[in-house]
Design a protein around this motif. Sequence first.
Motif, PDB file in Angstrom:
ATOM      1  N   VAL A  90      18.202  48.530  -4.854  1.00  0.00           N
ATOM      2  CA  VAL A  90      17.161  49.556  -4.849  1.00  0.00           C
ATOM      3  C   VAL A  90      16.300  49.334  -6.087  1.00  0.00           C
ATOM      4  O   VAL A  90      16.814  49.287  -7.206  1.00  0.00           O
ATOM      5  CB  VAL A  90      17.770  50.978  -4.883  1.00  0.00           C
ATOM      6  N   ARG A  91      15.009  49.179  -5.900  1.00  0.00           N
ATOM      7  CA  ARG A  91      14.117  48.988  -7.040  1.00  0.00           C
ATOM      8  C   ARG A  91      13.904  50.336  -7.714  1.00  0.00           C
ATOM      9  O   ARG A  91      13.395  51.279  -7.126  1.00  0.00           O
ATOM     10  CB  ARG A  91      12.781  48.410  -6.593  1.00  0.00           C
ATOM     11  N   LEU A  92      14.337  50.420  -8.975  1.00  0.00           N
ATOM     12  CA  LEU A  92      14.205  51.647  -9.746  1.00  0.00           C
ATOM     13  C   LEU A  92      12.939  51.616 -10.577  1.00  0.00           C
ATOM     14  O   LEU A  92      12.423  50.551 -10.904  1.00  0.00           O
ATOM     15  CB  LEU A  92      15.416  51.822 -10.668  1.00  0.00           C
ATOM     16  N   GLN A  93      12.465  52.799 -10.926  1.00  0.00           N
ATOM     17  CA  GLN A  93      11.328  52.919 -11.831  1.00  0.00           C
ATOM     18  C   GLN A  93      11.842  53.486 -13.149  1.00  0.00           C
ATOM     19  O   GLN A  93      12.631  54.434 -13.149  1.00  0.00           O
ATOM     20  CB  GLN A  93      10.259  53.837 -11.241  1.00  0.00           C
ATOM     21  N   GLN A  94      11.396  52.886 -14.259  1.00  0.00           N
ATOM     22  CA  GLN A  94      11.836  53.357 -15.569  1.00  0.00           C
ATOM     23  C   GLN A  94      10.688  54.068 -16.266  1.00  0.00           C
ATOM     24  O   GLN A  94       9.597  53.533 -16.405  1.00  0.00           O
ATOM     25  CB  GLN A  94      12.333  52.192 -16.428  1.00  0.00           C
ATOM     26  N   ALA A  95      10.966  55.297 -16.704  1.00  0.00           N
ATOM     27  CA  ALA A  95       9.979  56.083 -17.441  1.00  0.00           C
ATOM     28  C   ALA A  95       9.924  55.589 -18.886  1.00  0.00           C
ATOM     29  O   ALA A  95      10.852  54.927 -19.354  1.00  0.00           O
ATOM     30  CB  ALA A  95      10.375  57.564 -17.402  1.00  0.00           C
ATOM     31  N   PRO A  96       8.852  55.899 -19.615  1.00  0.00           N
ATOM     32  CA  PRO A  96       8.755  55.458 -21.011  1.00  0.00           C
ATOM     33  C   PRO A  96       9.924  55.904 -21.892  1.00  0.00           C
ATOM     34  O   PRO A  96      10.273  55.235 -22.850  1.00  0.00           O
ATOM     35  CB  PRO A  96       7.444  56.085 -21.488  1.00  0.00           C
ATOM     36  N   ASN A  97      10.579  57.017 -21.549  1.00  0.00           N
ATOM     37  CA  ASN A  97      11.715  57.491 -22.349  1.00  0.00           C
ATOM     38  C   ASN A  97      13.028  56.840 -21.943  1.00  0.00           C
ATOM     39  O   ASN A  97      14.084  57.205 -22.441  1.00  0.00           O
ATOM     40  CB  ASN A  97      11.819  59.013 -22.281  1.00  0.00           C
TER      41      ASN A  97
END
Length: 173
Positions: free
Chosen positions: A145-152
Amino acid sequence: MLADIPAQFDRTGIRIPVSVNGTRLMLLVDTGATGIGLLSASAAKRAGLTVDPASARTHVALSGPSQTPVVPNVRVEVEGLPTQTGPVAIAPDTTLAGFGDGLIGARILGGQDLELNPFEGRVRFHAVAPGCQQIIPFDGPTVGVRLQQAPNGLLFAPMTLDGTTLLALVDTG
């Protein structure tokens, strides 16, 4: 593999040994916590940290954001991973009752792939595959599953609910 460390798995979560300013503590693996981590007041005292109540900042952990004192420049080491130095939030012991000495957050956990293996009682840290085309080398079938990483550092997974696409926080804590 970057690190292969023993872990405690139970109904309250996953705890791993972490060195905080040279003191060994057992911290909850919390991919939904921002920053380096959150320690109980008693764990902070054992690690020799001096808490200034006037240093309170918002820290996201466990059930959401809260105001907690922060100790700057704390050295946090997980065996096999680069040492991190930075601010660590301190919570009353009652806040972390049942969760151990505290928790370790996305600033340390977000930089590599995590393999959580309750059958062997291990947490393994792997280098992130280039372009995320490969995943941790499991023996059985897997789904990527391609995850998205937030700046934090927090991770989000796409999901569909009643036909609407949403992002869900990937949170082990």
